[in-house]
Every structure is written in C-alpha cells, then in structure tokens.
Scaffold this motif. Sequence first.
Motif, PDB file in Angstrom:
ATOM      1  N   THR A  98      -4.094   2.939  -0.772  1.00  0.00           N
ATOM      2  CA  THR A  98      -4.304   1.855  -1.979  1.00  0.00           C
ATOM      3  C   THR A  98      -3.201   1.122  -2.403  1.00  0.00           C
ATOM      4  O   THR A  98      -2.032   1.562  -2.054  1.00  0.00           O
ATOM      5  N   LYS A  99      -3.355   0.109  -3.153  1.00  0.00           N
ATOM      6  CA  LYS A  99      -2.266  -0.458  -3.540  1.00  0.00           C
ATOM      7  C   LYS A  99      -1.505   0.439  -4.579  1.00  0.00           C
ATOM      8  O   LYS A  99      -1.835   1.125  -5.306  1.00  0.00           O
ATOM      9  N   LEU A 100      -0.113  -0.103  -4.707  1.00  0.00           N
ATOM     10  CA  LEU A 100       0.679   0.450  -5.641  1.00  0.00           C
ATOM     11  C   LEU A 100       0.354   0.537  -7.001  1.00  0.00           C
ATOM     12  O   LEU A 100       0.582   1.463  -7.501  1.00  0.00           O
ATOM     13  N   GLU A 101      -0.063  -0.775  -7.453  1.00  0.00           N
ATOM     14  CA  GLU A 101      -0.456  -0.815  -8.778  1.00  0.00           C
ATOM     15  C   GLU A 101      -1.412   0.227  -9.114  1.00  0.00           C
ATOM     16  O   GLU A 101      -1.871   0.202 -10.335  1.00  0.00           O
ATOM     17  N   ASP A 102      -2.323   0.772  -8.389  1.00  0.00           N
ATOM     18  CA  ASP A 102      -3.453   1.484  -8.387  1.00  0.00           C
ATOM     19  C   ASP A 102      -3.223   2.987  -8.698  1.00  0.00           C
ATOM     20  O   ASP A 102      -3.884   3.915  -8.763  1.00  0.00           O
ATOM     21  N   ALA A 103      -1.729   3.197  -8.784  1.00  0.00           N
ATOM     22  CA  ALA A 103      -1.343   4.989  -9.061  1.00  0.00           C
ATOM     23  C   ALA A 103      -1.773   5.441  -9.918  1.00  0.00           C
ATOM     24  O   ALA A 103      -2.370   6.349  -9.803  1.00  0.00           O
ATOM     25  N   ASP A 163       0.739  -1.099  -0.170  1.00  0.00           N
ATOM     26  CA  ASP A 163       0.236  -0.037   0.303  1.00  0.00           C
ATOM     27  C   ASP A 163       1.036   1.357  -0.145  1.00  0.00           C
ATOM     28  O   ASP A 163       1.864   1.391   0.448  1.00  0.00           O
ATOM     29  N   ILE A 164       0.297   2.546  -0.511  1.00  0.00           N
ATOM     30  CA  ILE A 164       0.908   3.699  -0.466  1.00  0.00           C
ATOM     31  C   ILE A 164      -0.117   4.607  -0.324  1.00  0.00           C
ATOM     32  O   ILE A 164      -1.329   4.305  -0.322  1.00  0.00           O
ATOM     33  N   LEU A 165       0.152   5.822   0.286  1.00  0.00           N
ATOM     34  CA  LEU A 165      -0.880   6.662   0.873  1.00  0.00           C
ATOM     35  C   LEU A 165      -0.925   7.942  -0.464  1.00  0.00           C
ATOM     36  O   LEU A 165       0.117   8.496  -0.409  1.00  0.00           O
ATOM     37  N   PHE A 166      -2.036   8.147  -0.992  1.00  0.00           N
ATOM     38  CA  PHE A 166      -2.128   9.097  -2.223  1.00  0.00           C
ATOM     39  C   PHE A 166      -3.107  10.237  -1.719  1.00  0.00           C
ATOM     40  O   PHE A 166      -3.898   9.984  -0.663  1.00  0.00           O
ATOM     41  N   PHE A 167      -2.888  11.526  -1.980  1.00  0.00           N
ATOM     42  CA  PHE A 167      -3.452  12.607  -1.665  1.00  0.00           C
ATOM     43  C   PHE A 167      -4.557  13.209  -2.733  1.00  0.00           C
ATOM     44  O   PHE A 167      -3.842  13.394  -3.948  1.00  0.00           O
ATOM     45  N   SER A 168      -5.465  13.486  -2.634  1.00  0.00           N
ATOM     46  CA  SER A 168      -6.393  14.156  -3.366  1.00  0.00           C
ATOM     47  C   SER A 168      -7.184  15.340  -2.873  1.00  0.00           C
ATOM     48  O   SER A 168      -7.749  15.158  -1.680  1.00  0.00           O
ATOM     49  N   ARG A 169      -7.307  16.481  -3.577  1.00  0.00           N
ATOM     50  CA  ARG A 169      -7.757  17.628  -2.923  1.00  0.00           C
ATOM     51  C   ARG A 169      -9.431  17.300  -2.534  1.00  0.00           C
ATOM     52  O   ARG A 169     -10.081  18.013  -1.672  1.00  0.00           O
ATOM     53  N   LYS A 170     -10.135  16.526  -3.292  1.00  0.00           N
ATOM     54  CA  LYS A 170     -11.484  16.263  -3.176  1.00  0.00           C
ATOM     55  C   LYS A 170     -11.989  15.206  -2.237  1.00  0.00           C
ATOM     56  O   LYS A 170     -12.904  15.066  -1.621  1.00  0.00           O
ATOM     57  N   SER A 171     -10.824  14.034  -1.968  1.00  0.00           N
ATOM     58  CA  SER A 171     -10.978  12.962  -1.080  1.00  0.00           C
ATOM     59  C   SER A 171     -10.294  12.872  -0.079  1.00  0.00           C
ATOM     60  O   SER A 171     -10.417  12.208   1.017  1.00  0.00           O
TER      61      SER A 171
END
Length: 94
Positions: free
Chosen positions: A47-52, A34-42
């Motif tokens: 999520t999983k790395l392959e979903d980058a 897993d990796i932590l991703f940032f979205s301004r709306k969410s």
Amino acid sequence: MISLPAPIMTTPENLFNLQPDSMPTEKDADPYGDILFFSRKSGWIITKLEDAQDMIEEYNCTHWTWTPETPPVDDYELDSTRTEYLRNTGWLKG
C-alpha cells in the motif's frame, strides 16, 4: 520448533517493526510510493506510504519492508514446447 521470548528474538535486517522510531519514510518507498506491510491476519499488504497509520490501526500491521524490485522484461524467443502449449490453450494465435 523453538519459541524464544520476545526480547531475545531478532528480525532480519530488512524487516522493521512498525513503531514511532522506525516508521517508513519517503526514501523507503518504491518509485510508486508503495511499502510492504505485514499483518498476522492478512499477511503481506502492499500500500501507499501515507497509509502507514491505517495499516497499524485497521489491519494491526506490526512490520514493514521495501517492495521487491520489478523483474526485468524477458527478451527471449518462445521455445517450441511453450509455443505449442500457448497455441493449444488459445493464448497464442497462428
């Protein structure tokens, strides 16, 4: 609050822009992939790395970072106040 122009702004050393030259790799993922991703709306999304690529395209994620370490297990006795509360709320039997 002061707003700086984009070229002057810097990000903390553990926060990375999602760009072709700074995408997370397998060594950046936690033991579960897993990796932590940032979205301004969410906000932050784990999520999983392959979903980058999906994070960029579907959620407009702009940054990534490592997931925090899991806290250690507490091996302590419940104090009387906590025990009383848990018994009164039905979480602890006996």
